[in-house]
Scaffold this motif. Structure first.
Motif, PDB file in Angstrom:
ATOM      1  N   ASP A  68       0.831  -1.211   0.000  1.00 19.71           N
ATOM      2  CA  ASP A  68       0.000   0.000   0.000  1.00 19.71           C
ATOM      3  C   ASP A  68       0.862   1.257   0.000  1.00 19.71           C
ATOM      4  O   ASP A  68       0.539   2.251  -0.666  1.00 19.71           O
ATOM      5  N   GLU A  69       1.979   1.237   0.757  1.00 25.68           N
ATOM      6  CA  GLU A  69       2.863   2.396   0.810  1.00 25.68           C
ATOM      7  C   GLU A  69       3.530   2.624  -0.547  1.00 25.68           C
ATOM      8  O   GLU A  69       3.672   3.772  -0.997  1.00 25.68           O
ATOM      9  N   ASN A  70       3.941   1.558  -1.208  1.00 24.88           N
ATOM     10  CA  ASN A  70       4.539   1.703  -2.542  1.00 24.88           C
ATOM     11  C   ASN A  70       3.538   2.274  -3.537  1.00 24.88           C
ATOM     12  O   ASN A  70       3.886   3.119  -4.371  1.00 24.88           O
ATOM     13  N   ARG A  71       2.299   1.848  -3.458  1.00 25.19           N
ATOM     14  CA  ARG A  71       1.268   2.386  -4.350  1.00 25.19           C
ATOM     15  C   ARG A  71       1.014   3.861  -4.068  1.00 25.19           C
ATOM     16  O   ARG A  71       0.823   4.654  -4.993  1.00 25.19           O
ATOM     17  N   ARG A  72       1.021   4.227  -2.788  1.00 32.40           N
ATOM     18  CA  ARG A  72       0.822   5.641  -2.444  1.00 32.40           C
ATOM     19  C   ARG A  72       1.942   6.494  -2.997  1.00 32.40           C
ATOM     20  O   ARG A  72       1.702   7.577  -3.549  1.00 32.40           O
ATOM     21  N   GLN A  73       3.179   6.020  -2.860  1.00 32.63           N
ATOM     22  CA  GLN A  73       4.315   6.782  -3.369  1.00 32.63           C
ATOM     23  C   GLN A  73       4.285   6.890  -4.891  1.00 32.63           C
ATOM     24  O   GLN A  73       4.616   7.935  -5.456  1.00 32.63           O
ATOM     25  N   GLN A  74       3.888   5.822  -5.552  1.00 31.62           N
ATOM     26  CA  GLN A  74       3.793   5.866  -7.018  1.00 31.62           C
ATOM     27  C   GLN A  74       2.711   6.849  -7.465  1.00 31.62           C
ATOM     28  O   GLN A  74       2.898   7.589  -8.444  1.00 31.62           O
ATOM     29  N   ALA A  75       1.571   6.845  -6.767  1.00 34.45           N
ATOM     30  CA  ALA A  75       0.508   7.800  -7.106  1.00 34.45           C
ATOM     31  C   ALA A  75       0.970   9.231  -6.878  1.00 34.45           C
ATOM     32  O   ALA A  75       0.658  10.140  -7.663  1.00 34.45           O
ATOM     33  N   PHE A  76       1.731   9.451  -5.801  1.00 37.19           N
ATOM     34  CA  PHE A  76       2.248  10.795  -5.535  1.00 37.19           C
ATOM     35  C   PHE A  76       3.222  11.226  -6.620  1.00 37.19           C
ATOM     36  O   PHE A  76       3.201  12.383  -7.047  1.00 37.19           O
ATOM     37  N   ARG A  77       4.087  10.325  -7.058  1.00 34.38           N
ATOM     38  CA  ARG A  77       5.060  10.667  -8.105  1.00 34.38           C
ATOM     39  C   ARG A  77       4.352  11.057  -9.395  1.00 34.38           C
ATOM     40  O   ARG A  77       4.768  11.987 -10.076  1.00 34.38           O
ATOM     41  N   ARG A  78       3.279  10.344  -9.732  1.00 34.72           N
ATOM     42  CA  ARG A  78       2.537  10.687 -10.955  1.00 34.72           C
ATOM     43  C   ARG A  78       1.907  12.070 -10.834  1.00 34.72           C
ATOM     44  O   ARG A  78       1.904  12.846 -11.799  1.00 34.72           O
ATOM     45  N   ALA A  79       1.355  12.380  -9.665  1.00 31.56           N
ATOM     46  CA  ALA A  79       0.745  13.698  -9.477  1.00 31.56           C
ATOM     47  C   ALA A  79       1.796  14.794  -9.381  1.00 31.56           C
ATOM     48  O   ALA A  79       1.556  15.941  -9.768  1.00 31.56           O
ATOM     49  N   TRP A  80       2.990  14.454  -8.874  1.00 29.19           N
ATOM     50  CA  TRP A  80       4.035  15.436  -8.658  1.00 29.19           C
ATOM     51  C   TRP A  80       4.830  15.730  -9.927  1.00 29.19           C
ATOM     52  O   TRP A  80       5.463  16.778 -10.042  1.00 29.19           O
ATOM     53  N   ARG A  81       4.827  14.805 -10.895  1.00 27.76           N
ATOM     54  CA  ARG A  81       5.706  14.913 -12.065  1.00 27.76           C
ATOM     55  C   ARG A  81       5.571  16.246 -12.801  1.00 27.76           C
ATOM     56  O   ARG A  81       6.594  16.855 -13.166  1.00 27.76           O
ATOM     57  N   PRO A  82       4.349  16.778 -13.066  1.00 33.17           N
ATOM     58  CA  PRO A  82       4.276  18.078 -13.760  1.00 33.17           C
ATOM     59  C   PRO A  82       4.960  19.210 -13.000  1.00 33.17           C
ATOM     60  O   PRO A  82       5.659  20.034 -13.597  1.00 33.17           O
ATOM     61  N   LEU A  83       4.782  19.244 -11.675  1.00 35.80           N
ATOM     62  CA  LEU A  83       5.426  20.295 -10.887  1.00 35.80           C
ATOM     63  C   LEU A  83       6.934  20.098 -10.842  1.00 35.80           C
ATOM     64  O   LEU A  83       7.700  21.066 -10.871  1.00 35.80           O
ATOM     65  N   ARG A  84       7.371  18.852 -10.817  1.00 31.90           N
ATOM     66  CA  ARG A  84       8.807  18.581 -10.796  1.00 31.90           C
ATOM     67  C   ARG A  84       9.465  19.068 -12.084  1.00 31.90           C
ATOM     68  O   ARG A  84      10.587  19.585 -12.064  1.00 31.90           O
ATOM     69  N   LEU A  85       8.784  18.923 -13.212  1.00 34.98           N
ATOM     70  CA  LEU A  85       9.344  19.373 -14.480  1.00 34.98           C
ATOM     71  C   LEU A  85       9.460  20.898 -14.522  1.00 34.98           C
ATOM     72  O   LEU A  85      10.379  21.450 -15.109  1.00 34.98           O
ATOM     73  N   VAL A  86       8.496  21.578 -13.887  1.00 29.81           N
ATOM     74  CA  VAL A  86       8.496  23.045 -13.899  1.00 29.81           C
ATOM     75  C   VAL A  86       9.474  23.609 -12.871  1.00 29.81           C
ATOM     76  O   VAL A  86      10.154  24.619 -13.121  1.00 29.81           O
ATOM     77  N   LEU A  87       9.581  22.933 -11.723  1.00 29.54           N
ATOM     78  CA  LEU A  87      10.352  23.473 -10.599  1.00 29.54           C
ATOM     79  C   LEU A  87      11.824  23.064 -10.723  1.00 29.54           C
ATOM     80  O   LEU A  87      12.341  22.276  -9.926  1.00 29.54           O
TER      81      LEU A  87
END
Length: 270
Positions: A68-87
């Motif tokens: 469950d923790e790995n799935r949560r982290q993967q979901a966060f990475r997908r949501a975070w990816r656009p901001l990571r590209l900009v920041l």
């Protein structure tokens, strides 16, 4: 992690109590209120640690928790990816520079400036965070977020025509916001690794600290509104709105500060 936050909460409560008691111009009363606030927060934190440890001991460790923790982290990475590209680090440095300029401009344009006691409170809280977290960068993160948030929120209230917050509302909202910022600062400290660059360190820190930050922010707003509804704190709704604004501000600005400071430290050490 939890013990460090509990100790920081005790220091935070003691500093807030001391600042509020300074209005009475009674040193003995200020010291007594600071001691009472600090010990009360420390005992509350210790009780929370014991309750958490007891609850965790009743639950068996299983692979399901890790999955469950790995799935949560993967979901966060997908949501975070656009901001990571900009920041990018250069963009983060530019954001922090603009933030500093706006904070200085706000400090000069405030008709009702922050009192010396309020400024000392912000500095002491940031300094205590740096010492307790054993990280100068964590203390600097707290300082930048707290000072800029306090000045910009006061400037926004002035621009909207609202009156300056009473000191008790300001200290309560700022103290609770500092507790939230401390969660992100501690998560950022724990995320440091020579294998991660600045953006990856920020991503790891936000993945660990953001869920608890959001949950704690909702609890804080609810507590303020509950105190207002119960008649215990007549201006609780006003403090709740200020705290909510500071919490949202911290959640938005913290990634830029983390990335900028991580990049700067790596560049100095290179």
């Amino acid at each position: 992690y939890a013990a460090t936050l509990a100790a920081f909460g005790a220091v935070l409560a003691a500093a807030a109590g001391f600042v509020l008691a300074l209005e009475t111009e009674d040193a003995a009363a200020a010291t007594e209120l600071a001691w009472t606030s600090g010990t009360g927060a420390l005992f509350a934190g210790a009780a929370g640690l014991l309750a958490t440890a007891g609850a965790l001991s009743l639950k068996r460790a299983s692979e399901r928790v890790a999955i469950d923790e790995n799935r949560r982290q993967q979901a966060f990475r997908r949501a975070w990816r656009p901001l990571r590209l900009v920041l990018a680090p250069s963009a983060a440095l530019a954001i922090v520079a603009i933030l500093c300029v706006l904070t200085v401009a706000a400090s000069f344009n405030l008709k009702a400036a922050l009192t010396p006691a309020e400024l000392i409170f912000l500095i002491v809280v940031s300094f205590a965070g740096g010492i307790l977290f054993l990280s100068a960068r964590a203390g600097l993160l707290l300082f930048l977020a707290l000072v800029s948030g306090a000045f910009l929120s006061a400037w926004a209230r002035q621009a909207s025509g609202a009156a300056k917050l009473p000191q008790i509302d300001f200290v309560a909202a700022t103290a609770l916001a500092a507790a939230l910022y401390a969660q992100l600062a501690l998560a950022w400290r724990n995320a440091r690794s020579p294998r991660l660059n600045a953006r990856e360190t920020t991503e790891a820190a936000m993945s660990d600290g953001a869920p608890a930050f959001v949950f704690s922010a909702f609890l804080g707003v609810a507590a303020f509104f509950a105190a207002d509804a119960a008649g215990v704190w007549p201006s609780g709704a006003r403090a709740a709105l200020t705290f909510a604004a500071l919490a949202l501000y911290g959640l938005l600005i913290a990634p830029a500060i983390m990335t900028a400071l991580s990049h700067s430290v790596r560049r100095e050490l290179a």
